[in-house]
Every structure is written in C-alpha cells, then in structure tokens.
Design an enzyme around this catalytic site. Structure first.
Site, PDB file in Angstrom:
ATOM      1  N   GLY A  14      56.400  20.374  71.435  1.00  0.00           N
ATOM      2  CA  GLY A  14      57.003  19.029  71.434  1.00  0.00           C
ATOM      3  C   GLY A  14      57.602  18.713  72.792  1.00  0.00           C
ATOM      4  N   ARG A  24      60.160  20.098  88.271  1.00  0.00           N
ATOM      5  CA  ARG A  24      60.596  19.860  89.658  1.00  0.00           C
ATOM      6  C   ARG A  24      61.389  21.054  90.192  1.00  0.00           C
ATOM      7  NH1 ARG A  24      65.577  17.900  91.470  1.00  0.00           N
ATOM      8  NH2 ARG A  24      65.584  16.582  93.337  1.00  0.00           N
ATOM      9  N   ARG A  75      49.283  20.850  71.788  1.00  0.00           N
ATOM     10  CA  ARG A  75      49.324  21.954  70.835  1.00  0.00           C
ATOM     11  C   ARG A  75      47.926  22.572  70.875  1.00  0.00           C
ATOM     12  NH1 ARG A  75      53.727  18.787  68.033  1.00  0.00           N
ATOM     13  NH2 ARG A  75      55.419  20.259  68.350  1.00  0.00           N
ATOM     14  N   ASP A 106      60.154  27.411  70.149  1.00  0.00           N
ATOM     15  CA  ASP A 106      59.898  28.777  69.670  1.00  0.00           C
ATOM     16  C   ASP A 106      58.418  29.077  69.467  1.00  0.00           C
ATOM     17  OD1 ASP A 106      59.807  27.139  67.495  1.00  0.00           O
ATOM     18  OD2 ASP A 106      61.276  28.246  66.300  1.00  0.00           O
ATOM     19  N   GLY A 107      57.613  28.077  69.108  1.00  0.00           N
ATOM     20  CA  GLY A 107      56.163  28.300  69.007  1.00  0.00           C
ATOM     21  C   GLY A 107      55.589  28.689  70.355  1.00  0.00           C
ATOM     22  N   THR A 129      63.380  21.563  73.986  1.00  0.00           N
ATOM     23  CA  THR A 129      63.197  20.968  72.657  1.00  0.00           C
ATOM     24  C   THR A 129      64.446  20.159  72.327  1.00  0.00           C
ATOM     25  OG1 THR A 129      63.229  21.452  70.282  1.00  0.00           O
ATOM     26  CG2 THR A 129      63.886  23.244  71.705  1.00  0.00           C
ATOM     27  N   ASP A 131      65.741  19.605  69.556  1.00  0.00           N
ATOM     28  CA  ASP A 131      66.457  20.039  68.347  1.00  0.00           C
ATOM     29  C   ASP A 131      67.600  21.018  68.599  1.00  0.00           C
ATOM     30  OD1 ASP A 131      64.822  18.513  66.810  1.00  0.00           O
ATOM     31  OD2 ASP A 131      63.477  20.140  66.241  1.00  0.00           O
ATOM     32  N   ASP A 133      67.472  24.173  68.716  1.00  0.00           N
ATOM     33  CA  ASP A 133      67.400  25.244  67.707  1.00  0.00           C
ATOM     34  C   ASP A 133      66.916  26.568  68.288  1.00  0.00           C
ATOM     35  OD1 ASP A 133      64.889  24.346  68.259  1.00  0.00           O
ATOM     36  OD2 ASP A 133      64.205  24.278  66.181  1.00  0.00           O
ATOM     37  N   ARG A 158      75.058  -0.175  63.332  1.00  0.00           N
ATOM     38  CA  ARG A 158      76.415  -0.433  62.812  1.00  0.00           C
ATOM     39  C   ARG A 158      76.737  -1.930  62.902  1.00  0.00           C
ATOM     40  NH1 ARG A 158      79.915   2.385  59.867  1.00  0.00           N
ATOM     41  NH2 ARG A 158      79.893   4.194  61.228  1.00  0.00           N
ATOM     42  N   MET A 173      65.876  13.325  64.054  1.00  0.00           N
ATOM     43  CA  MET A 173      65.054  14.532  64.089  1.00  0.00           C
ATOM     44  C   MET A 173      65.890  15.774  63.789  1.00  0.00           C
ATOM     45  SD  MET A 173      62.075  13.961  66.870  1.00  0.00           S
ATOM     46  CE  MET A 173      60.744  12.804  66.468  1.00  0.00           C
ATOM     47  N   GLY A 174      65.226  16.826  63.363  1.00  0.00           N
ATOM     48  CA  GLY A 174      65.889  18.087  63.027  1.00  0.00           C
ATOM     49  C   GLY A 174      65.339  18.612  61.711  1.00  0.00           C
ATOM     50  N   ARG A 175      64.176  19.283  61.780  1.00  0.00           N
ATOM     51  CA  ARG A 175      63.561  19.817  60.544  1.00  0.00           C
ATOM     52  C   ARG A 175      64.316  21.025  60.035  1.00  0.00           C
ATOM     53  NH1 ARG A 175      58.291  18.947  62.689  1.00  0.00           N
ATOM     54  NH2 ARG A 175      57.753  16.838  62.079  1.00  0.00           N
ATOM     55  N   GLU A 191      79.719   7.959  57.803  1.00  0.00           N
ATOM     56  CA  GLU A 191      80.554   8.310  56.653  1.00  0.00           C
ATOM     57  C   GLU A 191      80.120   9.650  56.077  1.00  0.00           C
ATOM     58  OE1 GLU A 191      79.933   4.982  57.292  1.00  0.00           O
ATOM     59  OE2 GLU A 191      82.080   5.045  57.781  1.00  0.00           O
TER      60      GLU A 191
HETATM   61  P1  ADP Z   1      57.172  24.404  70.055  1.00  0.00           P
HETATM   62  O1  ADP Z   1      56.961  25.263  71.253  1.00  0.00           O
HETATM   63  O2  ADP Z   1      57.843  23.092  70.411  1.00  0.00           O
HETATM   64  O3  ADP Z   1      57.847  25.154  68.932  1.00  0.00           O
HETATM   65  P2  ADP Z   1      54.577  24.578  68.661  1.00  0.00           P
HETATM   66  O4  ADP Z   1      55.075  25.387  67.522  1.00  0.00           O
HETATM   67  O5  ADP Z   1      53.633  23.464  68.393  1.00  0.00           O
HETATM   68  O6  ADP Z   1      55.754  23.920  69.527  1.00  0.00           O
HETATM   69  O7  ADP Z   1      53.872  25.597  69.688  1.00  0.00           O
HETATM   70  C1  ADP Z   1      53.269  25.133  70.873  1.00  0.00           C
HETATM   71  C2  ADP Z   1      52.040  25.930  71.188  1.00  0.00           C
HETATM   72  O8  ADP Z   1      52.392  27.313  71.343  1.00  0.00           O
HETATM   73  C3  ADP Z   1      50.980  25.940  70.088  1.00  0.00           C
HETATM   74  O9  ADP Z   1      50.147  24.815  70.143  1.00  0.00           O
HETATM   75  C4  ADP Z   1      50.204  27.196  70.392  1.00  0.00           C
HETATM   76  O10 ADP Z   1      49.293  26.989  71.446  1.00  0.00           O
HETATM   77  C5  ADP Z   1      51.317  28.124  70.879  1.00  0.00           C
HETATM   78  N1  ADP Z   1      51.751  28.934  69.726  1.00  0.00           N
HETATM   79  C6  ADP Z   1      52.587  28.578  68.732  1.00  0.00           C
HETATM   80  N2  ADP Z   1      52.688  29.564  67.801  1.00  0.00           N
HETATM   81  C7  ADP Z   1      51.895  30.562  68.225  1.00  0.00           C
HETATM   82  C8  ADP Z   1      51.526  31.839  67.705  1.00  0.00           C
HETATM   83  N3  ADP Z   1      52.025  32.290  66.553  1.00  0.00           N
HETATM   84  N4  ADP Z   1      50.653  32.586  68.408  1.00  0.00           N
HETATM   85  C9  ADP Z   1      50.146  32.146  69.576  1.00  0.00           C
HETATM   86  N5  ADP Z   1      50.421  30.954  70.109  1.00  0.00           N
HETATM   87  C10 ADP Z   1      51.275  30.165  69.455  1.00  0.00           C
END
Ligand code: ADP
Length: 327
Positions: A14, A24, A75, A106-107, A129, A131, A133, A158, A173-175, A191
């Site tokens: 994201g 930069r 992604r 984290d992905g 990110t 979030d 998180d 408001r 946002m914030g899953r 509130e």
């Molecule tokens: P974010 O980094 O914001 O959490 P995503 O979860 O969409 O976003 O992860 C971004 C990219 O990181 C994914 O499209 C993928 O290429 C890579 N990625 C995410 N999870 C994994 C995983 N378990 N193994 C390998 N690559 C991953």
C-alpha cells in the site's frame, strides 16, 4: 558479502505519503557516501522484470512534498513464489546490486526476509504504511499525514452534522489497528470510537449515543476503523443505530483512499529523511534483515521478523481520554 557499492530501493504494498521523501533520502544518502543508487519500479514486480533506473541526487528534486511514490508501488503475486524470487535475484545480480532497501508494510517485509534468506542479499526495511501497525517504530511513514487528512474531513462533516441534528458514522482506514481511528476520534471530537482492539458492543454504543443526545449535543460523530469488531460493516452499524434510536438522522461517510493521498506533513517528511539515512548507513555498516524505525524519537533497528510478528499496543491512556472527552 563485500563492500556495498550499489543499492536498490523500491516501494511496495500500500502506498503512503512520505514514500517519496524516503526515496529522496535514500538516493541523497547514497550520493553523499558515493554509492550508486538504483530505483526499482513497481515494487517486487519491477525486480522480477528488471525495471531499473539509475537515480542521482538531482533525480529526486522536488519530490519531498509529493504524495504517492515516483517509483510506483505494486502487489506482486509472482514474488510470493520461489521461482519469482529467483528471477528477481538474477536481475538483482545482473544489475550489480549489493543491497536492497524496501519501503513498505509487513507483507513487503515478509518478502524481503525470504529474499534475504534464499539469496543472501542484504535487505533493510523502512516502514511505510498509513496504519502505523508495524512493531519497532512509534511512527510509520504516512500515518501522520493520513491522520491530518482524516481530521480535516471530520471537521467538515461536523459542520454539516451539527446543522441538521445528524449522527455520522465515519469509516477510516485500519483493518487490524485502531491507531488512526483512536487519534483522529480524539482530535475530531468523536462521541464514540470503534477500533479492532476493543469491542464496545452495540447496546453500549446506542446507550452512549442516547446519553450524549440527552446531555444536549446537537450532533454526534462516531469514528469507525475498518476492522472494528462488532461483526457489522459501517452501513449495517448505522442501520442498527437508526432502528434503535429515532431522534437522529444517521448518515455514513467512508473516507476511503483519500486517506492515502496528499502532501506529507512535516512529521512524515522528517521521519522519511531520517529513516532513509539510517537505512543506507545500516547497509554500509553491514546490517541486514532489519527495519529502521524511531522509538522514543531515536532511530533504532529492529529485526524484520520482530517487526512483522509483534504488535504495537493501543495506548490505554488514549482510550481513557477519549472516554472522558465524550462526556
Ligand atoms: P504491505 O507491504 O503494505 O503489507 P502487501 O501485503 O500487499 O503490502 O505486500 C506487498 C508485496 O510484498 C506483495 O505483493 C508481495 O510481492 C510481497 N509479499 C507479501 N507477502 C509475501 C510473502 N508471504 N512472501 C513473499 N512475498 C510477499
């Protein structure tokens, strides 16, 4: 691994305001240390496809104030496979890269860890990110900007809410994390604030809104994080409240992707500048598999594994303040 002479940088997952400021900073820090810097387009997909561009200090002029990411984010499903990561490594080697800086969530960090483990490539993460998180940093890139965008929207809503005796549910946002909701809820005078970390319960929500109304409030705002735990989406929540509380006309506003956009705030620009420097210096120091973040306003490194697995807790003091403010 020998000396680091050429560093790749990519933005992944994201997008978040402040990513450009981080790019930069990475590029300029490389320039400062006479290290070559290669921008990789489209996140990991660009690594797989060899979408590289050499960047120098002047390539990143005038981007500190821009939202989004000039390197684009994507992604990449292919990078989730061993074969995809092997292709990425072949390009990485062919380009002569010695280390990789990944700006993402984290992905993206999970991908970076696997890439490092399978191919011995030095990687450093910068948390990007909205979030907030990610464990190992009190702030992530984009979080402060997103909160300011949300508060601006709450203030505007408001105005209309109080002109019509309306109750507004505003979804932010914030899953998995309620940081944006809790802080913007306090700053926007909500509130009630519904977050994934706490389940207020529908009856208590309705009761609390009734108490607010009886105390003379002419409008109410409930800030709802996407991932709140009532089991209802924001429209169903609004319907439930409308059915159980007829004095108010209930409206819903889903803020959506506007929260990701806009020029980064001072906080995000400074954070991005600091973390970009720390990431490059980390690689030059022989560090790998870590994320750079700020803890108590000091730059710190945290193993990627901990950054992914552990979680920042919601501050119970903020919950208490929110509660008192809604009296
Ligand atoms: P974010 O980094 O914001 O959490 P995503 O979860 O969409 O976003 O992860 C971004 C990219 O990181 C994914 O499209 C993928 O290429 C890579 N990625 C995410 N999870 C994994 C995983 N378990 N193994 C390998 N690559 C991953």
């Amino acid at each position: 691994m020998g000396k680091i002479k050429k560093i790749g940088v990519l933005t992944s997952g994201g997008d978040a305001p402040g990513m450009n400021a981080a790019i930069r900073s990475v590029v300029r820090t490389c320039s400062y240390y006479n290290v070559e810097c290669i921008g990789v387009y489209q996140g990991y997909q660009g690594l797989i496809e060899g979408q590289f561009e050499k960047l120098n200090a002047r390539s990143v002029s005038n981007i500190i104030s821009r939202g989004g990411t000039i390197l684009k984010s994507a992604r990449s499903l292919e990078f989730k496979t061993i074969e995809g990561r092997k292709k990425a490594f072949d390009n990485f080697k062919e380009e002569g890269l010695d280390g990789l800086i990944v700006v993402g969530g984290d992905g993206s960090f999970t991908g970076a860890m696997l890439f490092q483990k399978e191919h011995g490539v030095p990687v450093i993460g910068i948390p990007g990110t909205i979030d907030n998180d990610i464990f190992g940093s009190d702030l992530t890139l984009g979080y402060d900007t997103a909160m300011n965008t949300v508060v601006d929207a709450i203030d505007k809503i408001r105005d209309t809410a109080s002109s019509h005796n309306r109750l507004f549910f505003i979804e932010v946002m914030g899953r998995d994390a309620g940081f944006i909701a809790l802080n913007t809820g306090i700053a926007g005078g909500a509130e009630e604030i519904l977050i994934p970390e706490e389940n207020l319960g529908l009856d208590r929500l309705v009761e609390s809104l009734k108490v607010s109304s009886r105390s003379g409030k002419s409008s109410s705002i409930v800030v709802v994080a996407e991932g709140e735990k009532s089991g209802k989406n924001v429209f169903e929540l609004a319907e439930y409240v409308e059915d159980n509380f007829e004095e108010y006309e209930v409206k819903v506003s889903v803020l959506g992707h506007m929260q990701r956009g806009g020029s980064p705030t001072v906080v995000d620009r400074v954070l991005a500048s600091r973390l970009g420097v720390a990431a490059v210096e980390g690689l030059l120091d022989g560090q790998s598999n870590v994320m750079v973040g700020v803890i108590n306003n000091k730059v710190k490194r945290t193993p990627l594994e901990r950054a992914i697995k552990e979680h920042n807790e919601i501050d119970s003091e903020l919950l208490r303040v929110a509660d008192i403010m809604s009296v």
